[in-house]
Design a protein around this motif. Structure first.
Motif, PDB file in Angstrom:
ATOM      1  N   HIS A  86       0.823  -1.222   0.000  1.00  0.00           N
ATOM      2  CA  HIS A  86       0.000   0.000   0.000  1.00  0.00           C
ATOM      3  C   HIS A  86       0.852   1.265   0.000  1.00  0.00           C
ATOM      4  O   HIS A  86       0.351   2.337  -0.302  1.00  0.00           O
ATOM      5  N   LEU A  87       2.144   1.126   0.327  1.00  0.00           N
ATOM      6  CA  LEU A  87       3.037   2.299   0.325  1.00  0.00           C
ATOM      7  C   LEU A  87       3.902   2.362  -0.937  1.00  0.00           C
ATOM      8  O   LEU A  87       4.781   3.214  -1.054  1.00  0.00           O
ATOM      9  N   GLN A  88       3.659   1.471  -1.881  1.00  0.00           N
ATOM     10  CA  GLN A  88       4.450   1.443  -3.115  1.00  0.00           C
ATOM     11  C   GLN A  88       3.855   2.403  -4.147  1.00  0.00           C
ATOM     12  O   GLN A  88       2.634   2.486  -4.274  1.00  0.00           O
ATOM     13  N   PRO A  89       4.727   3.073  -4.901  1.00  0.00           N
ATOM     14  CA  PRO A  89       4.233   4.014  -5.924  1.00  0.00           C
ATOM     15  C   PRO A  89       3.228   3.380  -6.887  1.00  0.00           C
ATOM     16  O   PRO A  89       2.275   4.044  -7.310  1.00  0.00           O
ATOM     17  N   SER A  90       3.393   2.107  -7.213  1.00  0.00           N
ATOM     18  CA  SER A  90       2.498   1.533  -8.221  1.00  0.00           C
ATOM     19  C   SER A  90       1.063   1.380  -7.717  1.00  0.00           C
ATOM     20  O   SER A  90       0.166   1.115  -8.508  1.00  0.00           O
ATOM     21  N   PHE A  91       0.843   1.551  -6.412  1.00  0.00           N
ATOM     22  CA  PHE A  91      -0.532   1.493  -5.898  1.00  0.00           C
ATOM     23  C   PHE A  91      -0.997   2.857  -5.381  1.00  0.00           C
ATOM     24  O   PHE A  91      -2.012   2.962  -4.696  1.00  0.00           O
TER      25      PHE A  91
END
Ligand SMILES: *Cc1c(COP(=O)(O)O)cnc(C)c1O
Length: 372
Positions: free
Chosen positions: A318-323
């Motif tokens: 949830h903290l990744q740029p892709s999401f």
């Protein structure tokens, strides 16, 4: 003197795999041939399910399973943010929305108590992950799935051979997905399997893996090239024959760690819930603030002794740029975020001897006694 490294994973290839590959190369039938079929038959038997469909890799298996179970754009699919990206990427591949749900700290998997409040009218499926080789507790999820008419897709990529009572991983959902990637408990270089007891899902999966073809050159719907080949399948077949041996060794190493590390202050050892056969794809400890060093310091100190450990996973999805389009933020899933800071996976693969495990134990013991 060259230091002997103790690695976090190692594919165990011997004569059988090499001979099997040569046999395929000599046979003239390379793609999705008789050996692929043999692998599928063996895999279905291993998981005690009706169908196994062999595909390119575990990510493809997830995409295929979701598609074949009827996930379409606009649907919501609940899963954990504390997993490999492929779990949630497969949801995006179907045009659906990943809805994350925090984990329970003991098993590192979705907290069944928190799932229900994530369910909306759009929720179509749940993907529980049998993380590190510990099957998720499905009893609560079955109830929710039934009550809300939701499909269960089991991400068993790390759990081949795992069990709940007498039931095998791969048989817990409407469909399940395995990976035969090089670091998994058994492997075929790259590879994936969809297992299911549902005839309709199996038929759609076979079609989707080969351009949506029904009969040859009859294109019934959009499909992909997710075929596997007999070269990889041949490795998979030989590995599957050794699964029990590999698993027994992993469990033996895990017990060895359990016994020897339990007295060390500040470490939390993995839990195995009652009735579960944990297959220790990873032996993952938590390094808490009561330990003499931080998790990252411990990892580096072990590395300087030739022991390579892993962090699965350093940043929840949830903290990744892709999401980022879903606007999740730090603090949304506190247990996942805490786990990401504390987890450390110790080498546990079957290529290690019990002497190697002793080396790791002694190194951790020594480090735990250093005064900073
Ligand atoms: C490895 C893995 C996958 C993806 O498998 P690939 O074969 O690498 O595509 C999916 N989910 C989990 C939990 C995995 O560990």
């Amino acid at each position: 003197m060259k230091i002997q490294m103790i690695t976090i994973s190692k594919p165990l290839i011997s004569e059988e795999e090499k001979m099997a590959v040569l046999k395929v190369l000599d046979s003239g039938h390379i793609v999705q041939g008789p050996v692929t079929q043999e692998l599928e038959k063996m895999f279905a038997k291993e998981c005690n399910v009706k169908h196994a469909v062999a595909v390119t890799n575990g990510t493809a298996a997830l995409h295929i399973a979701l598609h074949s179970a009827g996930i379409v754009p606009g649907d919501e699919v609940i899963t954990t943010p504390f997993t490999f990206a492929a779990t949630a990427n497969s949801i995006l591949m179907c045009g659906a929305k990943p809805v994350f749900c925090d984990i329970e700290p003991e098993t590192f998997n979705i907290d069944p108590k928190q799932i229900e409040k994530k369910i909306t009218k759009k929720t179509k499926a749940i993907i529980p992950v049998d993380l590190y080789g510990h099957p998720h507790d499905y009893s609560k999820i079955y109830q929710l799935a039934k009550k809300h008419n939701i499909i269960i897709i089991e991400d068993a990529a790390q759990a081949v051979g795992a069990m709940i009572e007498d039931k095998k991983a791969g048989s817990f959902g409407d469909a399940a997905c395995f990976s035969l990637y090089a670091t998994k408990n058994i492997m075929s270089g790259e590879g994936g399997i969809v297992t299911t007891n549902n005839d309709d899902i199996a038929e759609k999966a076979k079609r989707f893996r080969n351009h949506g073809q029904g009969d040859r050159y009859d294109y019934l719907e959009l499909g992909y090239n997710y075929r596997t080949n007999d070269i990889c399948a041949a490795i998979g077949v030989e590995q599957l024959k050794k699964l029990e041996m590999f698993t027994t060794k992993r469990i033996m190493h895990a017990r060895h760690y359990d016994e020897s590390l339990k007295h060390i202050k500040g470490l939390i050892l993995p839990t195995t819930k009652k009735g579960i056969r944990h297959v220790f794809h990873q032996y993952t400890i938590r390094v808490t603030k009561d330990f003499s060093f931080s998790r990252d310091e411990l990892k580096d100190l072990l590395k300087s002794e030739g022991i390579i450990c892993g962090i699965y996973y350093p940043k929840p999805l949830h903290l990744q740029p892709s999401f980022s389009i879903y606007k999740y933020k730090e603090g949304d899933f506190p247990e996942s975020e805490k786990a990401a800071k504390e987890v450390l996976s110790l080498p546990v693969h079957p290529g290690l001897s019990s002497k190697d495990i002793d080396v790791v134990i002694h190194a951790i013991d020594k480090i735990s006694k250093i005064r900073k």
